[in-house]
Design a protein around this motif. Structure first.
Motif, PDB file in Angstrom:
ATOM      1  N   ALA A 186      23.305  16.552   1.679  1.00 39.07           N
ATOM      2  CA  ALA A 186      24.698  16.103   1.789  1.00 39.07           C
ATOM      3  C   ALA A 186      24.951  14.811   1.014  1.00 39.07           C
ATOM      4  O   ALA A 186      26.102  14.397   0.854  1.00 39.07           O
ATOM      5  N   LEU A 187      23.899  14.161   0.517  1.00 35.66           N
ATOM      6  CA  LEU A 187      24.061  12.961  -0.310  1.00 35.66           C
ATOM      7  C   LEU A 187      24.086  13.281  -1.799  1.00 35.66           C
ATOM      8  O   LEU A 187      24.341  12.403  -2.613  1.00 35.66           O
ATOM      9  N   ARG A 188      23.819  14.519  -2.130  1.00 37.20           N
ATOM     10  CA  ARG A 188      23.688  14.854  -3.547  1.00 37.20           C
ATOM     11  C   ARG A 188      24.998  14.680  -4.312  1.00 37.20           C
ATOM     12  O   ARG A 188      25.002  14.321  -5.486  1.00 37.20           O
ATOM     13  N   GLY A 189      26.116  14.920  -3.642  1.00 35.79           N
ATOM     14  CA  GLY A 189      27.399  14.728  -4.311  1.00 35.79           C
ATOM     15  C   GLY A 189      27.575  13.292  -4.765  1.00 35.79           C
ATOM     16  O   GLY A 189      28.179  13.032  -5.818  1.00 35.79           O
ATOM     17  N   GLY A 192      24.164  12.526  -7.283  1.00 32.36           N
ATOM     18  CA  GLY A 192      24.143  13.267  -8.536  1.00 32.36           C
ATOM     19  C   GLY A 192      22.775  13.843  -8.834  1.00 32.36           C
ATOM     20  O   GLY A 192      21.855  13.800  -8.021  1.00 32.36           O
ATOM     21  N   GLY A 193      22.631  14.407 -10.051  1.00 36.74           N
ATOM     22  CA  GLY A 193      21.348  14.921 -10.496  1.00 36.74           C
ATOM     23  C   GLY A 193      21.013  16.293  -9.949  1.00 36.74           C
ATOM     24  O   GLY A 193      21.805  16.935  -9.260  1.00 36.74           O
ATOM     25  N   THR A 194      19.814  16.750 -10.278  1.00 37.38           N
ATOM     26  CA  THR A 194      19.340  18.057  -9.843  1.00 37.38           C
ATOM     27  C   THR A 194      18.756  17.968  -8.442  1.00 37.38           C
ATOM     28  O   THR A 194      18.434  16.886  -7.950  1.00 37.38           O
ATOM     29  N   SER A 195      18.582  19.134  -7.813  1.00 38.69           N
ATOM     30  CA  SER A 195      17.966  19.152  -6.480  1.00 38.69           C
ATOM     31  C   SER A 195      16.539  18.622  -6.531  1.00 38.69           C
ATOM     32  O   SER A 195      16.051  18.015  -5.582  1.00 38.69           O
ATOM     33  N   GLY A 196      15.854  18.820  -7.664  1.00 40.53           N
ATOM     34  CA  GLY A 196      14.488  18.360  -7.805  1.00 40.53           C
ATOM     35  C   GLY A 196      14.342  16.850  -7.867  1.00 40.53           C
ATOM     36  O   GLY A 196      13.247  16.321  -7.643  1.00 40.53           O
ATOM     37  N   SER A 197      15.429  16.159  -8.177  1.00 44.40           N
ATOM     38  CA  SER A 197      15.366  14.689  -8.260  1.00 44.40           C
ATOM     39  C   SER A 197      15.979  14.010  -7.040  1.00 44.40           C
ATOM     40  O   SER A 197      16.074  12.779  -7.000  1.00 44.40           O
ATOM     41  N   ARG A 233      28.465  14.111   2.431  1.00 43.96           N
ATOM     42  CA  ARG A 233      29.353  15.269   2.373  1.00 43.96           C
ATOM     43  C   ARG A 233      28.495  16.538   2.274  1.00 43.96           C
ATOM     44  O   ARG A 233      27.798  16.719   1.279  1.00 43.96           O
ATOM     45  N   PRO A 234      28.535  17.430   3.279  1.00 41.96           N
ATOM     46  CA  PRO A 234      27.734  18.663   3.210  1.00 41.96           C
ATOM     47  C   PRO A 234      28.070  19.476   1.971  1.00 41.96           C
ATOM     48  O   PRO A 234      29.238  19.567   1.555  1.00 41.96           O
ATOM     49  N   GLU A 235      27.038  20.058   1.356  1.00 37.96           N
ATOM     50  CA  GLU A 235      27.238  20.867   0.150  1.00 37.96           C
ATOM     51  C   GLU A 235      27.729  22.258   0.531  1.00 37.96           C
ATOM     52  O   GLU A 235      27.330  22.834   1.542  1.00 37.96           O
ATOM     53  N   VAL A 236      28.615  22.793  -0.298  1.00 34.62           N
ATOM     54  CA  VAL A 236      29.075  24.170  -0.149  1.00 34.62           C
ATOM     55  C   VAL A 236      28.678  24.911  -1.423  1.00 34.62           C
ATOM     56  O   VAL A 236      29.111  24.561  -2.522  1.00 34.62           O
ATOM     57  N   TYR A 237      27.815  25.916  -1.280  1.00 32.69           N
ATOM     58  CA  TYR A 237      27.325  26.643  -2.449  1.00 32.69           C
ATOM     59  C   TYR A 237      28.268  27.785  -2.805  1.00 32.69           C
ATOM     60  O   TYR A 237      28.548  28.649  -1.984  1.00 32.69           O
ATOM     61  N   GLU A 238      28.754  27.769  -4.029  1.00 30.08           N
ATOM     62  CA  GLU A 238      29.602  28.836  -4.538  1.00 30.08           C
ATOM     63  C   GLU A 238      29.086  29.212  -5.925  1.00 30.08           C
ATOM     64  O   GLU A 238      29.771  29.048  -6.933  1.00 30.08           O
TER      65      GLU A 238
END
Length: 294
Positions: A186-189, A192-197, A233-238
């Motif tokens: 939920a912090l990725r927004g 930033g960056g890829t899931s791997g980072s 912010r929770p991620e929503v995959y589309e």
């Protein structure tokens, strides 16, 4: 005077050099793990083409590891960076080593083991002649680990249990709870960056909000909690579905740019670009493209 800090980050699949065939784990003969590790060490010693690990590894997560090093210096630490590697063990980032292909991911062709016991045995053997994690972590220590690496290093990590000057970002259930700050998608927004980072970006943001260059007693520091509450912010995959032809075209393109790229890394890039493909289907199509290139 800057506070000394041991930093452990994991290696990456992407490398600036192509490994020699003898430095691909998939080419090791079958046998006991001790025999395989000794054969691997021999191959590493015999290879003359070498480069600093800073230059060998590539990708978003590796770039972020350098950002973390800079942030640590900015806040008053003197970091000593080590790389945890399935192929090399635990080694300083400024040492020179040959390119290689080795991983703890059990589904990868170059995996060092097909189950947790084999993988942990390999880690114990590959680090046997080195200064161990517990010895390196005599003082303040920060680690950024994936699930697979924390599982491989479980015995070492358990020995750090109860320490209030050790913080581990990411990892898995094998990490003692009082040491760990889990990655939060939920912090990725915000990060930033890829899931791997995500793990290393989380570490960078956490360090930037420390009250002082000191890990002791700050794992749940107030500035960090307040920031997370504000930006989470929770991620929503589309993700967009793809036809087989679309997937094949994507695979050919990424392999044209990087011929040694493996399917797991390619699938991660595809998904990070908002595209969808089931793992088994992607693996079959990737293998088909590999056969085209032979």
């Amino acid at each position: 005077m800057a506070e000394k800090l041991t930093v452990v980050v994991t290696c990456t699949d992407r490398k600036s050099l192509t490994p020699a065939e003898r430095l691909r784990v998939e080419n090791l003969p079958d046998g006991h793990q001790s025999q395989r590790v000794e054969q691997w060490r021999t191959a590493l010693r015999q290879e003359t083409a070498r480069v600093s690990l800073r230059r060998l590894y590539q990708g978003d997560a590796w770039k972020q590891a350098f950002e973390l090093e800079r942030t640590l210096r900015d806040v008053g630490f003197e970091p000593s960076v080590l790389v945890a590697s399935a192929g090399l063990g635990l080694v300083p980032v400024d040492e020179e080593w040959p390119a290689y292909a080795a991983t703890f991911s059990s589904r990868h062709a170059d995996t060092v083991g097909r189950n947790a016991a084999d993988i942990r045995a390999w880690w114990k053997l590959i680090t046997q002649e080195q200064k161990g994690l517990v010895e390196h972590a005599e003082g303040q220590t920060l680690m950024v680990l994936s699930e697979t690496y924390s599982s491989a290093m479980a015995e070492d990590l358990a020995a750090l249990k109860g320490r209030d000057d050790v913080v581990i970002f990411g990892g898995s259930k094998d990490v003692p709870g009082e040491l760990r700050i889990p990655a939060d998608a939920a912090l990725r927004g915000k990060l930033g960056g890829t899931s791997g980072s995500l793990n290393v970006r989380t570490a960078n943001a956490w360090i930037a909000r420390l009250d002082s260059p000191n890990l002791v007693g700050q794992r749940n520091n107030g500035r960090w909690r307040a920031w997370v509450d504000e930006v989470r912010r929770p991620e929503v995959y589309e993700r967009k579905p793809m036809t087989d032809d679309d997937v094949l075209a994507f695979i050919r393109e990424v392999r044209l740019r990087e011929p040694t790229m493996r399917k797991t890394a390619a699938l991660r890039i595809l998904r990070d670009n908002g595209l969808a493909c089931e793992q088994r289907r992607f693996g079959g199509l990737f293998s088909a493209v590999e056969k085209e290139d032979k």
